[in-house]
Write an enzyme that holds these catalytic residues in place. Structure first.
Site, PDB file in Angstrom:
ATOM      1  N   ASP A   1       0.742  -1.198  -0.039  1.00  0.00           N
ATOM      2  CA  ASP A   1       0.043   0.035   0.007  1.00  0.00           C
ATOM      3  C   ASP A   1       0.849   1.281   0.027  1.00  0.00           C
ATOM      4  O   ASP A   1       2.089   1.275   0.721  1.00  0.00           O
ATOM      5  CB  ASP A   1      -0.918   0.015   1.149  1.00  0.00           C
ATOM      6  CG  ASP A   1      -1.895   1.197   1.416  1.00  0.00           C
ATOM      7  OD1 ASP A   1      -2.804   1.315   0.599  1.00  0.00           O
ATOM      8  OD2 ASP A   1      -1.565   1.953   2.205  1.00  0.00           O
TER       9      ASP A   1
ATOM     10  N   GLU B   1       2.146  -0.538  -4.862  1.00  0.00           N
ATOM     11  CA  GLU B   1       0.894   0.473  -5.267  1.00  0.00           C
ATOM     12  C   GLU B   1       1.593   1.611  -5.645  1.00  0.00           C
ATOM     13  O   GLU B   1       2.098   2.534  -4.704  1.00  0.00           O
ATOM     14  CB  GLU B   1      -0.103   0.769  -4.223  1.00  0.00           C
ATOM     15  CG  GLU B   1      -1.397   1.229  -4.663  1.00  0.00           C
ATOM     16  CD  GLU B   1      -1.978   2.483  -3.963  1.00  0.00           C
ATOM     17  OE1 GLU B   1      -3.122   2.871  -4.265  1.00  0.00           O
ATOM     18  OE2 GLU B   1      -1.331   2.708  -3.182  1.00  0.00           O
TER      19      GLU B   1
HETATM   20  C1  LM2 Z   1      -4.089   3.453  -0.536  1.00  0.00           C
HETATM   21  N1  LM2 Z   1      -3.022   3.409  -1.361  1.00  0.00           N
HETATM   22  O1  LM2 Z   1      -2.166   3.940  -1.409  1.00  0.00           O
HETATM   23  C2  LM2 Z   1      -5.168   2.906  -0.329  1.00  0.00           C
HETATM   24  O2  LM2 Z   1      -5.382   1.734  -1.604  1.00  0.00           O
HETATM   25  C3  LM2 Z   1      -6.154   3.681  -0.138  1.00  0.00           C
HETATM   26  O3  LM2 Z   1      -7.488   2.936  -0.106  1.00  0.00           O
HETATM   27  C4  LM2 Z   1      -6.148   4.407   1.223  1.00  0.00           C
HETATM   28  O4  LM2 Z   1      -7.032   5.383   1.420  1.00  0.00           O
HETATM   29  C5  LM2 Z   1      -4.721   5.018   1.223  1.00  0.00           C
HETATM   30  N2  LM2 Z   1      -3.656   4.250   0.225  1.00  0.00           N
HETATM   31  C6  LM2 Z   1      -4.096   4.993   2.621  1.00  0.00           C
HETATM   32  O5  LM2 Z   1      -3.572   3.639   2.898  1.00  0.00           O
HETATM   33  C7  LM2 Z   1      -8.027   4.872   2.207  1.00  0.00           C
HETATM   34  C8  LM2 Z   1      -9.392   5.899   1.858  1.00  0.00           C
HETATM   35  C9  LM2 Z   1      -8.929   7.160   2.605  1.00  0.00           C
HETATM   36  C10 LM2 Z   1      -8.976   7.035   4.221  1.00  0.00           C
HETATM   37  C11 LM2 Z   1      -7.637   5.998   4.316  1.00  0.00           C
HETATM   38  C12 LM2 Z   1      -7.292   5.864   5.761  1.00  0.00           C
HETATM   39  O6  LM2 Z   1      -9.366   6.326   0.436  1.00  0.00           O
HETATM   40  O7  LM2 Z   1     -10.169   8.106   2.330  1.00  0.00           O
HETATM   41  O8  LM2 Z   1      -8.675   8.266   4.890  1.00  0.00           O
HETATM   42  O9  LM2 Z   1      -7.744   4.734   3.837  1.00  0.00           O
HETATM   43  O10 LM2 Z   1      -8.393   5.279   6.418  1.00  0.00           O
HETATM   44  C13 LM2 Z   1      -9.619   8.489   5.969  1.00  0.00           C
HETATM   45  C14 LM2 Z   1     -10.426   9.654   5.761  1.00  0.00           C
HETATM   46  C15 LM2 Z   1      -9.406  10.976   5.678  1.00  0.00           C
HETATM   47  C16 LM2 Z   1      -8.582  11.183   6.832  1.00  0.00           C
HETATM   48  C17 LM2 Z   1      -7.962   9.713   7.065  1.00  0.00           C
HETATM   49  C18 LM2 Z   1      -7.209   9.868   8.389  1.00  0.00           C
HETATM   50  O11 LM2 Z   1     -11.249   9.383   4.520  1.00  0.00           O
HETATM   51  O12 LM2 Z   1     -10.260  12.056   5.521  1.00  0.00           O
HETATM   52  O13 LM2 Z   1      -7.816  12.012   6.938  1.00  0.00           O
HETATM   53  O14 LM2 Z   1      -8.818   8.711   7.014  1.00  0.00           O
HETATM   54  O15 LM2 Z   1      -7.992   9.748   9.561  1.00  0.00           O
HETATM   55  C19 LM2 Z   1      -7.785  13.183   7.738  1.00  0.00           C
END
Ligand code: LM2
Ligand code: CA
Length: 479
Positions: free
Chosen positions: A202, A234
């Site tokens: 990741d 990735e």
């Molecule tokens: C990836 N690849 O590099 C994953 O495929 C992707 O799905 C991940 O994002 C990202 N990297 C981090 O591992 C997902 C999602 C984000 C989410 C993160 C963490 O797309 O929206 O972020 O996982 O759970 C969320 C909130 C965001 C917040 C963060 C931290 O959407 O607003 O940022 O958590 O609390 C303050």
């Protein structure tokens, strides 16, 4: 590391994203192993933050991308269930690749401060006692590594910022530190010890190549095959210089985002005829280093690629992914979701534990278990020795056929009506079972050529192991 295990001779992976360990085990035993898949990719298995009341509803899917500890105890199952899943998959001949989240831990904005295994953490203080990590193990704005004021990645072409600042507010590990590398290799080697055969890394773009090289160098080579774990990094497309996907290939394969874009374009506008030119395209990664896909969990949500919602167009692109010798195919199956809430949880109980996958009810996507896809997995495994395509024939813009040496022929019809044409097959004369329908239809080869009717929005695939001999249909799943 069971030397007696015989793993399938296949480069096809089923990416069963967000499936719990019990369900992955059942899929390996009942579907993937018998169909000849070489590997299954699973979602992050480490303990993650648990968010009962996040802004997008309870327990969003993205919890798993916020590690709280490296205990193998998560909403997808506990350590025993994980180990049992790996054993079941190996017994079925299927390798297990793990989504490894090692660039960061949880977000420092979290107000919930515990994980699924009961570990607690201090988001703002960067404290993860269960690992343990302390604030010194992270990059911070103004510490000489991350030059951005707010500590977030804003300049996507600035290497220091992309690799040393925070991705989406996620606390960024100091991967240049020997102590941090030791914790990461410890986690990954724990998984290798449980039988894991490889990793989807990741956010690999956000880890300096030299740092990840050191981590890879520390990995045990005690996989079931007695070799270093497979690596698929990735790295999103588009960067230049040291941030380009090709700048990461020394550490392993890289996810084929640009190839996915190309498939999206050609299947959306119906120009399958142009796919014959792939060997001459200057894609951003060489085929041998590409973890090829039509979609993954991020792209199905941001709509940057085809996705299950595209119906038959999506299925046909996956048929092509399997039939064409470009990269190693990763077929994707997640859960059904609404575009109104792209953060929603997979089916889960009140505590957030993900429910067992049930195919056919609409809640989960199970393309990897469909007859057509399984037929093309067997076809790909049969023709693999013919590494190039011959006689690429477009009988219309959206109807194509090609052969793989003298081992097999496949045709895809993306038009709205059945298409009949005669194709050079490379096969010896005889009657062949169609893999896509699991032998419901046959193709007769005469003088090396065959008149084939490809149904609307479908495919036909025949090969040396699908010969219909003496009245019996004998398709063989090469394993
Ligand atoms: C990836 N690849 O590099 C994953 O495929 C992707 O799905 C991940 O994002 C990202 N990297 C981090 O591992 C997902 C999602 C984000 C989410 C993160 C963490 O797309 O929206 O972020 O996982 O759970 C969320 C909130 C965001 C917040 C963060 C931290 O959407 O607003 O940022 O958590 O609390 C303050
Ligand atoms: Ca980083």
């Amino acid at each position: 590391a069971d030397a007696a295990v015989r793993l399938n001779d296949s480069d096809v992976t089923a990416n069963l994203w967000s499936w719990n360990w019990r369900s992955v085990a059942a899929a390996c035993t009942g579907q993937l192993g018998p169909a000849g898949y070489g590997a299954v990719q699973v979602a992050p298995p480490q303990e993650s933050v648990s968010l009962p009341t996040s802004p997008v509803g309870a327990h969003p899917w993205w919890e798993v991308y916020q590690p709280v500890s490296y205990r193998i105890d998560s909403r997808l199952g506990n350590r025993e269930q994980f180990a049992g899943m790996v054993q079941s998959c190996h017994d079925a001949g299927v390798r297990v690749y793990v989504d490894a989240v090692v660039n960061h831990t949880a977000g420092s904005n979290n107000t919930h401060t515990s994980g699924y295994a009961g570990s607690t953490f201090d988001p703002k203080g960067f404290g993860y006692p269960a690992v343990p990590y302390t604030t010194a193990d992270f990059h911070h704005a103004g510490d000489g590594t991350c030059n951005d004021e707010d500590g977030q990645i804003d300049s996507w072409n600035d290497r220091a910022e992309v690799q040393n600042c925070e991705l989406s507010g996620l606390s960024d590990l100091k991967t240049e530190s020997g102590a941090v590398r030791g914790k990461i290799t410890g986690y990954l080697n724990d998984l290798v010890g449980l039988g894991v055969d490889g990793f989807r890394v990741d956010a690999a773009k956000h880890i300096a190549q030299a740092d990840f090289a050191a981590i890879v160098a520390g990995l045990n080579t005690t996989t079931a095959e007695g070799k270093a774990p497979y690596i698929a990094q990735e790295v999103t497309a588009g960067g230049t210089g040291t941030l380009a996907p090709s700048a990461f290939t020394a550490n392993g394969d890289v996810l084929g985002f640009s190839y996915a874009d190309a498939l999206h374009n050609h299947f959306t506008d119906g120009t399958l005829n142009e796919l014959g030119g792939i060997p001459g395209w200057s894609l951003d990664l060489p085929s041998a280093k590409t973890a090829a896909m039509v979609a993954n969990h991020d792209t199905e949500r941001d709509k940057s690629t085809l996705r299950y919602q595209d119906g038959v167009t999506y299925t046909l692109a996956n048929y092509f992914l399997l039939a064409y010798p470009q990269g190693k195919p990763f077929l994707y199956d997640g859960f059904t979701f609404s575009d109104d809430n792209t953060g929603q949880s997979p089916p889960a109980d009140a505590t957030g534990m993900v429910s067992d996958t049930v195919c056919g009810t609409g809640a989960w996507q199970c393309l990897t278990q469909s007859t057509g896809i399984k037929g093309l997995v067997a076809w790909r495994n049969t023709v693999k020795a013919a590494t190039t395509v011959a006689d690429f024939t477009a009988t219309a813009k959206n109807v194509i056929g090609f052969r793989r040496g003298t081992l097999g022929w496949a045709g895809i019809n993306a038009s709205g009506s059945a298409s009949t044409a005669t194709y050079p097959t490379g096969l010896t004369d005889g009657v062949y079972c169609d893999r896509v329908t699991d032998c419901a239809t046959t193709v007769t080869v005469t003088g090396g050529k065959a008149p084939v009717t490809i149904p609307a929005g479908s495919a036909v695939a025949i090969d040396v192991n699908s010969r219909k001999d003496s009245g019996a249909c004998t398709t063989v799943a090469v394993q």
